[in-house]
Design a protein around this motif. Structure first.
Motif, short mmCIF file in Angstrom:
data_model
loop_
_atom_site.label_atom_id
_atom_site.label_comp_id
_atom_site.label_asym_id
_atom_site.label_seq_id
_atom_site.Cartn_x
_atom_site.Cartn_y
_atom_site.Cartn_z
N SER A 96 0.61 -4.07 -7.94
CA SER A 96 -0.66 -3.45 -7.67
C SER A 96 -1.70 -4.50 -7.18
N THR A 97 -2.44 -3.92 -6.32
CA THR A 97 -3.81 -4.51 -5.56
C THR A 97 -5.02 -4.37 -6.24
N ALA A 98 -5.06 -3.50 -7.41
CA ALA A 98 -6.15 -2.96 -8.04
C ALA A 98 -6.69 -4.29 -9.01
N LEU B 214 5.02 2.27 -14.70
CA LEU B 214 5.18 0.85 -14.26
C LEU B 214 4.01 0.30 -13.43
N ILE B 215 3.32 -0.61 -14.00
CA ILE B 215 2.25 -1.47 -13.28
C ILE B 215 2.83 -3.00 -13.01
N ARG B 216 2.89 -3.37 -12.02
CA ARG B 216 3.14 -5.18 -11.77
C ARG B 216 2.08 -5.66 -10.88
N GLY C 137 -2.80 1.43 -9.58
CA GLY C 137 -1.74 1.10 -8.84
C GLY C 137 -0.19 1.21 -9.43
N GLY C 138 -0.50 1.79 -10.33
CA GLY C 138 1.11 2.27 -11.23
C GLY C 138 1.75 3.17 -10.49
N LYS C 139 3.10 3.23 -10.69
CA LYS C 139 4.11 4.13 -10.19
C LYS C 139 4.83 4.95 -11.41
#
Length: 348
Positions: free
Chosen positions: A68-70, A188-190, A146-148
Motif C-alpha cells: 500500500s502507498t496510502a 490484506l493490507i501490506r 490500499g487493501g485487497k
C-alpha cells in the motif's frame, strides 16, 4: 421356320426385362438399395494415454498483494460505523497475541499476531444497517487504504473440513460463525514489511456485524527460557524437559529468536558427551490431526538439523512428532494451547 426360331428368344428376352422391371417397382419402399462401393476410411487413432496429473492449486502468497502507498492510520485503522454501538467493552477488544483463521484464496489459513475485534448489532442502535451496507462500508475504507480482497470462497463444509473441521476452527474465532450462511470478506493490507489481515463478516438472529483486524507478528516472549544447567537438572530428574521454540506459523522454519535456546541445547550436549536425546515435537489441537502430526515431526527434524549444524554428532540424536496426541494443558484456552505447542528433549 428358321425365322421363327430367331424371333422367339428375342420376344422372351423382352418379356423377361419387362417382368424384372415390374418386380423392382413392386419391391417394398424401405428395402435399402445396395450402397455404392467407397474407399474404406480409417478409424481415427485413439488418443495416446497421458500420465500427466493436474497441478495442485498454488498456495496463497501474501506477496501477491502490492504494498500500500496510502498513509495508514494507527492500528486498528477504523472507527465504529456511524450510528452503531459496539457490543464489547473497550478492554475486551484488543488481544495481545492469538491465532485467527482467514480464508486466503479458497483455503482457511491460521495467522498469528495482535488482534483487534469488534461486534455491532445491525438491527439496533441509532440506525439500522443491512448486511450489504455494513460490509460495503468496510470494503470502501479498506480499498482506500490500499487493501485487497483475497478470499475466493466462503466457509463451505469442504473448506472447513480441509482445515480440520468447524469445531477446530471455531476455537480461535473472533468473527461471525464459520458456516456457509455467514458471509466473510477477507482483506490484506501490506506496507513496509508488515501485514494486516482483516475479516469483515455478518451473522443473523439478530443480525450482527463483525470486524477483525490482525497485525501479523510473532509472539513477544514473556517467559525466559531454560539455560543448559536447568535443562540438565530437569532431564536428570524427569528424563525429559519441555522447551518453547518459535517457528513460523504452521511451518517448520525456525525463527531467528530460536537461536539462543538452540545454543543452550548445544551447551547441554557438549557438556555431557554421553547424553543422547530424542527430540519430540508437539502441537495444540488446532487444525487436522494428520497435519499436526506431520508438522510436529518436521519441527523436531528442524531442531535436530540445527544442532547437527552446530557440530553435534547426529548419532546422538533422533526426532519424532506426536502432533496433538500428548497435550500438557487444556486446549480450550490460548494459554493452554501455547503450553501444548512445544518441543521436548527426552533422554534416550
Amino acid at each position: 421356320m428358321p425365322v421363327v426360331t430367331r424371333t422367339l428368344p428375342l420376344a422372351c428376352l423382352l418379356m423377361g426385362v419387362l417382368w424384372l422391371s415390374a418386380c423392382q417397382r413392386d419391391a417394398p419402399a424401405d428395402t435399402p438399395a445396395p450402397a455404392p462401393a467407397t474407399a474404406a476410411t480409417p478409424a481415427p487413432a485413439a488418443p495416446a494415454p497421458t500420465t500427466d496429473t493436474p497441478a495442485a492449486p498454488a498456495e496463497f502468497d501474501p506477496a501477491s498483494v502490492p504494498d500500500s502507498t496510502a498513509s495508514l492510520p494507527p492500528f486498528p485503522f477504523f472507527k465504529s460505523p456511524d450510528g452503531l454501538d459496539s457490543t464489547f467493552d473497550e478492554k475486551d477488544k484488543l488481544v495481545n497475541f492469538d491465532r485467527h483463521f482467514f480464508i486466503a484464496g479458497d483455503k482457511a489459513v491460521a495467522v498469528e499476531g495482535r488482534i483487534f475485534h469488534d461486534r455491532f448489532n445491525l438491527d439496533g442502535g441509532a440506525r439500522k444497517y443491512s448486511d450489504i451496507e455494513f460490509r460495503r462500508n468496510y470494503e470502501n475504507a479498506i480499498q482506500a487504504l490500499g487493501g485487497k480482497k483475497i478470499n475466493t470462497s466462503q466457509y463451505t463444509y469442504a473448506v472447513m473440513d480441509a482445515a480440520g473441521g468447524r469445531d477446530a476452527l471455531e476455537k480461535t474465532n473472533y468473527a461471525a460463525p464459520m458456516n456457509p450462511d455467514a458471509p466473510h470478506d477477507i482483506y490484506l493490507i501490506r506496507q513496509g514489511g508488515k501485514e494486516w489481515w482483516i475479516d469483515v463478516s455478518t451473522g443473523a438472529f439478530p443480525l450482527h456485524g463483525y470486524v477483525v483486524v490482525l497485525e501479523r507478528e510473532g509472539m513477544k516472549q514473556s517467559l525466559g527460557f531454560l539455560d543448559a544447567a536447568a535443562m540438565k537438572q530437569a532431564i536428570d530428574k524427569n528424563g525429559r524437559v519441555a522447551l518453547y521454540i518459535n517457528f513460523d506459523v504452521d511451518k517448520a522454519t525456525l525463527r531467528p529468536d530460536a537461536q539462543p535456546i538452540l545454543a543452550e541445547i548445544d551447551k547441554l550436549l557438549q557438556s555431557d558427551p554421553a547424553l543422547k536425546l530424542s527430540i519430540e515435537g508437539h502441537t495444540d489441537n488446532t487444525g487436522a490431526p494428520d497435519h499436526n502430526q506431520t508438522l510436529s515431526a518436521a519441527r523436531a527434524r528442524s531442531v535436530l538439523g540445527a544442532l547437527v549444524g552446530l557440530g553435534i554428532d547426529p548419532a546422538r540424536l533422533q526426532s519424532k512428532g506426536f502432533g496433538q496426541d500428548k497435550p500438557l494443558a487444556d486446549n480450550a484456552s490460548e494459554d493452554g494451547r501455547a503450553k501444548n505447542r512445544r518441543v521436548e528433549l527426552v533422554k534416550i
